[in-house]
Design a protein around this motif. Structure first.
Motif, PDB file in Angstrom:
ATOM      1  N   UNK B 133      32.652  58.700  35.088  1.00  0.00           N
ATOM      2  CA  UNK B 133      32.126  57.329  35.119  1.00  0.00           C
ATOM      3  C   UNK B 133      30.676  57.306  35.598  1.00  0.00           C
ATOM      4  N   UNK B 134      29.926  56.325  35.122  1.00  0.00           N
ATOM      5  CA  UNK B 134      28.592  56.026  35.644  1.00  0.00           C
ATOM      6  C   UNK B 134      28.792  55.071  36.809  1.00  0.00           C
ATOM      7  N   UNK B 135      28.065  55.251  37.905  1.00  0.00           N
ATOM      8  CA  UNK B 135      28.339  54.429  39.084  1.00  0.00           C
ATOM      9  C   UNK B 135      27.072  53.992  39.793  1.00  0.00           C
ATOM     10  N   UNK B 136      27.132  52.796  40.365  1.00  0.00           N
ATOM     11  CA  UNK B 136      26.060  52.245  41.193  1.00  0.00           C
ATOM     12  C   UNK B 136      26.664  51.794  42.514  1.00  0.00           C
ATOM     13  N   UNK B 137      25.895  51.913  43.614  1.00  0.00           N
ATOM     14  CA  UNK B 137      26.381  51.425  44.905  1.00  0.00           C
ATOM     15  C   UNK B 137      25.225  50.787  45.679  1.00  0.00           C
ATOM     16  N   UNK B 138      25.555  49.780  46.460  1.00  0.00           N
ATOM     17  CA  UNK B 138      24.564  48.988  47.197  1.00  0.00           C
ATOM     18  C   UNK B 138      25.180  48.558  48.532  1.00  0.00           C
ATOM     19  N   UNK B 139      24.373  48.527  49.581  1.00  0.00           N
ATOM     20  CA  UNK B 139      24.854  47.918  50.828  1.00  0.00           C
ATOM     21  C   UNK B 139      23.675  47.401  51.648  1.00  0.00           C
ATOM     22  N   UNK B 140      23.805  46.215  52.241  1.00  0.00           N
ATOM     23  CA  UNK B 140      22.781  45.763  53.192  1.00  0.00           C
ATOM     24  C   UNK B 140      22.907  46.576  54.480  1.00  0.00           C
ATOM     25  N   UNK B 141      22.033  46.350  55.454  1.00  0.00           N
ATOM     26  CA  UNK B 141      22.240  47.034  56.746  1.00  0.00           C
ATOM     27  C   UNK B 141      21.926  46.039  57.859  1.00  0.00           C
ATOM     28  N   UNK B 142      20.999  46.366  58.756  1.00  0.00           N
ATOM     29  CA  UNK B 142      20.537  45.416  59.767  1.00  0.00           C
ATOM     30  C   UNK B 142      19.157  44.908  59.354  1.00  0.00           C
ATOM     31  N   UNK B 143      18.805  43.683  59.728  1.00  0.00           N
ATOM     32  CA  UNK B 143      17.507  43.098  59.359  1.00  0.00           C
ATOM     33  C   UNK B 143      16.381  43.778  60.120  1.00  0.00           C
ATOM     34  N   UNK B 144      15.753  44.753  59.449  1.00  0.00           N
ATOM     35  CA  UNK B 144      14.675  45.538  60.051  1.00  0.00           C
ATOM     36  C   UNK B 144      13.413  45.479  59.196  1.00  0.00           C
ATOM     37  N   UNK B 145      13.523  45.017  57.949  1.00  0.00           N
ATOM     38  CA  UNK B 145      12.467  45.191  56.945  1.00  0.00           C
ATOM     39  C   UNK B 145      11.905  43.828  56.516  1.00  0.00           C
TER      40      UNK B 145
END
Lengths: 334, 334
Positions: B133-145
């Motif tokens: 399979x082709x796959x993508x992944x994403x996640x936020x983290x802590x507001x630092x940027x």
């Protein structure tokens, strides 16, 4: 500058496309995106594109009449074969089934194949946000851009577009090339006799250059170093072989030096947040507004803000087209 | 340096996690990703993360025993509630249904909710490529940027990962933060008393800085200017509100100054190219190899090349852990 109403622009564009033998569905669909570009102040995707459309036709690199064919491939996959015509009619043909599939399964793919692509991607993302869907779009182009760490053109300018529906507001929408600059922008510097910034391109030996022609004959660079290069590779793969269509290198080979618009595929992904969130959808989509407020509240702009401002202005004031450009377009009627 | 075999590393990590009260499924799943990081030479995601895992537990910001709950939401959507535990068990619980849905419908979403995330994203992308399979992944983290054009932290480091299966080869895989640098990298400069490059961070007034502590207390910047910033916003939206989970600002508020790992959601998208390409799949996937050859043939590296080289080396030679790090980890057994 020539002052025109949006209706006048539409009529002019449609007349030119008809004169050159495009069938009525293609006339309406292509004029629609050119008008949208002009209206939104994207001059590089407005009437500026008309001479290129006609040149691509005269080079035999686009069909003016082919009818798109829709294939229902899987519960979340629709493919449309454009049969060598511009992408717009194929997009419109596939749109209803894409929306239906996204609503039914939560996420769906529209793969447009064998199309000629000259417009921005946002006109293909915004209609999905108007249906309350989140949307992504990708397309390769011609091999003009070197991978990070390389020196020879391999990738296209490979744009990525993303749209997010907002309640009672225009969508949050971005659409950018994964190259550091658009190819047209480098060409505009060449015409104006102005140097380009370092980082836009390299010469044929891989050395940095500020000369636009040297960069056009060498290679363009990706934005953001190896990260932008990785994204450009992703676009090559998912909007090329993954949907059974050409890479940017293959598109440029097909072009045979005619300088026509890129030929190949386009991948659009639509997501229905309501199939993920159920009854809590409104509450969570409202919470997303805090992200936009967090940007605007510290002076950052939203990506399409200028475009929406131009749109509001054009509706009242019409648009202004440079005289030289107007003359070039009128000549297409001859 | 302390020389260890991979089996020794695994046993040490598992023993520490058990000692601190993690249930056996969490011990095995978390040790698996820490071992994978150490094995692949990603020292910032190897045993280096163990003290943070234990600190997050002691701060009451992660459950050591919660069992993930799987929800079949739509034909192409599966959600897993991690109930406040680390993401790994929730990922493993949702994986079979994600694969099944992608194979059935062509494209599917796995949304992990209410999880604590400390690992890289590639360990959650690579298993999907192993299934073709082709796959993508994403996640936020802590507001630092800070967003481009802004001066205050709003986005997380918001990584994006992408994986593409290759016949008889490790996958084409990238995984990078949309911030210019990882937060840990800035902190390592601070510890070493070294300045950071311009472009990594700004002070509290929005002025560029090369002082790591000033940047950590001010704001980090996105990679690639407004384009990287647009991508960071996209990750906030699609791996936050779109899946009913926290933004990076909300995650940092939940943290209450404990410096624990980010808490919230993770979005994984899996695509089955065979449901798009049908009988022509092998032919087109083979054609993708020309893109990789085009990169390698001009001296560009593939994104995960160094990682795969380290993996092959570790299998034979084991790994080497700095003495100070080893002592810090041993202290977790006390």
């Amino acid at each position: 500058m020539i002052q025109m109403t949006l209706d006048q622009v539409r009529e002019l564009v449609e007349t030119i496309l008809r004169r050159h033998g495009f069938s009525e569905p293609h006339v309406l669909a292509v004029a629609g995106t050119i008008l949208a570009g002009e209206r939104d102040g994207c001059t590089s995707h407005g009437v500026y594109r008309l001479p290129g459309c006609v040149a691509t036709l005269k080079a035999g690199k686009v069909s003016p009449t082919a009818e798109p064919e829709v294939f229902d491939c899987a519960p979340s996959v629709v493919r449309v074969d454009a049969h060598g015509a511009f992408a717009q009619c194929a997009y419109l043909a596939g749109l209803p089934l894409l929306v239906e599939k996204a609503r039914r399964t939560g996420i769906a793919i529209l793969a447009i194949n064998r199309c000629v692509h000259f417009s921005a991607l946002w006109p293909e993302v915004e209609p999905l946000t108007e249906q309350g869907l989140v949307a992504l779009a990708f397309t390769p182009s011609h091999a003009w851009v070197a991978p990070a760490g390389g020196i020879r053109p391999l990738f296209g300018t490979n744009p990525i577009a993303f749209g997010w529906p907002r309640p009672d507001k225009p969508p949050f929408l971005f659409d950018f090339a994964t190259s550091a600059a658009a190819r047209g922008e480098i060409d505009l510097h060449r015409r104006a006799g102005k140097p380009i910034p370092l980082g836009w391109g390299i010469d044929q030996d891989g050395q940095p250059t500020t000369d636009p022609l040297t960069a056009l004959n060498g290679a363009m660079l990706t934005f953001g170093g190896h990260k932008g290069s990785a994204l450009a590779a992703m676009v090559e793969l998912i909007a090329g072989p993954m949907i059974g269509d050409l890479t940017s290198a293959e598109s440029l080979a097909f072009d045979e030096g005619t300088r026509s618009s890129p030929y190949g595929g386009e991948l659009i992904i639509a997501i229905d947040p309501r199939r993920i969130l159920g009854a809590e959808a409104d509450q969570h989509l409202q919470r997303a507004e805090a992200v936009f407020e967090g940007m605007l509240g510290q002076g950052a702009r939203l990506p399409s803000q200028r475009r929406y401002e131009a749109r509001a202005r054009s509706a009242v004031e019409g648009v202004r087209i440079p005289e030289a450009m107007y003359a070039e377009i009128q000549a297409l009627l001859a």
